[in-house]
Design a protein around this motif. Structure first.
Motif, PDB file in Angstrom:
ATOM      1  N   SER A  83       1.693   2.190  -3.773  1.00  0.00           N
ATOM      2  CA  SER A  83       0.491   1.996  -4.483  1.00  0.00           C
ATOM      3  C   SER A  83      -0.658   3.154  -4.579  1.00  0.00           C
ATOM      4  CB  SER A  83      -0.199   0.874  -4.047  1.00  0.00           C
ATOM      5  OG  SER A  83      -1.491   0.590  -4.953  1.00  0.00           O
ATOM      6  N   SER A  84      -1.182   3.294  -5.498  1.00  0.00           N
ATOM      7  CA  SER A  84      -2.112   4.200  -5.734  1.00  0.00           C
ATOM      8  C   SER A  84      -3.497   3.662  -5.341  1.00  0.00           C
ATOM      9  CB  SER A  84      -2.407   4.898  -6.970  1.00  0.00           C
ATOM     10  OG  SER A  84      -2.471   4.074  -7.858  1.00  0.00           O
ATOM     11  N   THR A  85      -3.709   2.401  -5.272  1.00  0.00           N
ATOM     12  CA  THR A  85      -4.978   1.729  -5.085  1.00  0.00           C
ATOM     13  C   THR A  85      -5.359   1.865  -3.686  1.00  0.00           C
ATOM     14  OG1 THR A  85      -6.114  -0.597  -5.432  1.00  0.00           O
ATOM     15  CG2 THR A  85      -3.732  -0.665  -4.287  1.00  0.00           C
ATOM     16  N   ASP A  86      -6.697   1.776  -3.514  1.00  0.00           N
ATOM     17  CA  ASP A  86      -7.306   1.861  -2.078  1.00  0.00           C
ATOM     18  C   ASP A  86      -7.719   0.509  -1.688  1.00  0.00           C
ATOM     19  OD1 ASP A  86      -9.419   1.574  -3.600  1.00  0.00           O
ATOM     20  OD2 ASP A  86     -10.551   3.379  -2.761  1.00  0.00           O
ATOM     21  N   SER A  87      -7.508  -0.590  -2.284  1.00  0.00           N
ATOM     22  CA  SER A  87      -8.019  -1.727  -1.927  1.00  0.00           C
ATOM     23  C   SER A  87      -6.866  -2.859  -1.955  1.00  0.00           C
ATOM     24  CB  SER A  87      -9.247  -2.222  -2.662  1.00  0.00           C
ATOM     25  OG  SER A  87      -8.902  -2.453  -4.161  1.00  0.00           O
ATOM     26  N   LYS A  88      -7.015  -4.077  -1.100  1.00  0.00           N
ATOM     27  CA  LYS A  88      -6.277  -5.091  -1.286  1.00  0.00           C
ATOM     28  C   LYS A  88      -6.923  -6.343  -0.926  1.00  0.00           C
ATOM     29  CE  LYS A  88      -1.824  -6.845  -0.599  1.00  0.00           C
ATOM     30  NZ  LYS A  88      -0.904  -6.987  -1.556  1.00  0.00           N
ATOM     31  N   TYR A 105     -10.399  -2.154   2.237  1.00  0.00           N
ATOM     32  CA  TYR A 105     -10.603  -1.066   1.529  1.00  0.00           C
ATOM     33  C   TYR A 105     -10.041   0.320   2.455  1.00  0.00           C
ATOM     34  CZ  TYR A 105     -13.496  -3.241  -1.781  1.00  0.00           C
ATOM     35  OH  TYR A 105     -14.030  -4.147  -2.884  1.00  0.00           O
ATOM     36  N   PHE A 119       0.879  -1.339  -0.010  1.00  0.00           N
ATOM     37  CA  PHE A 119      -0.045   0.091  -0.016  1.00  0.00           C
ATOM     38  C   PHE A 119       0.898   1.421   0.152  1.00  0.00           C
ATOM     39  CE2 PHE A 119      -4.075  -2.102   1.615  1.00  0.00           C
ATOM     40  CZ  PHE A 119      -4.888  -1.518   0.550  1.00  0.00           C
TER      41      PHE A 119
END
Length: 165
Positions: free
Chosen positions: A131-136, A150, A128
């Motif tokens: 990363s630019s994502t908001d979920s894993k 999230y 995270f």
């Protein structure tokens, strides 16, 4: 050559195993990640709505599994399952006052990335940071399904169940 192949297999197996979580370590008050309808109703009362989610595919798909699944809707938390298989937490939207524990450690909407790394490890949540994502998606140990975590504004905001299609 054979020695390098064994080392590669060992490292791959160790890496995949180290990137899983145990469903049994989740507790939502008196409920586990998987519970019976009776246990859920005892804790939350009657659901606001009961429906058939009709998921297109996956472990909770009525058409794919050949049995009917029901969604028990309690607004911020939803369970999907049936009497025979039990129910799993399908969605859990965290709001103030709502929390769960993993292996005895409390997590809520104030839990930030550092807290998730402390509880689940750098191997699972360290990505995270870059990363630019908001979920894993984190898979359950010895299973193909898992939970999607999230984050919103750097804090835990929601969990949802995931199974492969």
């Amino acid at each position: 050559m054979w020695r390098y192949t064994l080392i590669l297999i060992f490292l791959t197996t160790f890496s995949v195993h180290g990137q899983t979580i145990e469903a049994e370590k989740f507790k939502f008050g008196d409920l586990g990640f998987r519970s019976s309808k009776e246990e859920i109703v005892k804790v939350f009362g009657e659901p606001k709505r009961i429906s058939e989610p009709n998921y297109e595919c996956g472990f909770l798909s009525s058409s794919e599994q050949g049995k009917t699944f029901y969604l028990l809707d309690y607004k911020n938390i939803q369970f999907v399952g049936n009497e025979k298989d039990g129910y799993v937490i399908d969605k859990f939207n965290l709001t103030y006052g709502m929390s769960f524990t993993y292996d005895g450690v409390k997590l809520d909407m104030d839990s930030d990335l550092d807290k998730l790394i402390e509880v689940f490890g750098m191997e699972l949540f360290g990505s995270f940071h870059d990363s630019s994502t908001d979920s894993k998606l984190i898979r359950f140990q010895d299973s193909d399904d898992g939970i999607i975590f999230y984050l919103k504004d750097g804090r835990l905001s929601k969990l949802s169940y995931w199974s492969p299609c």
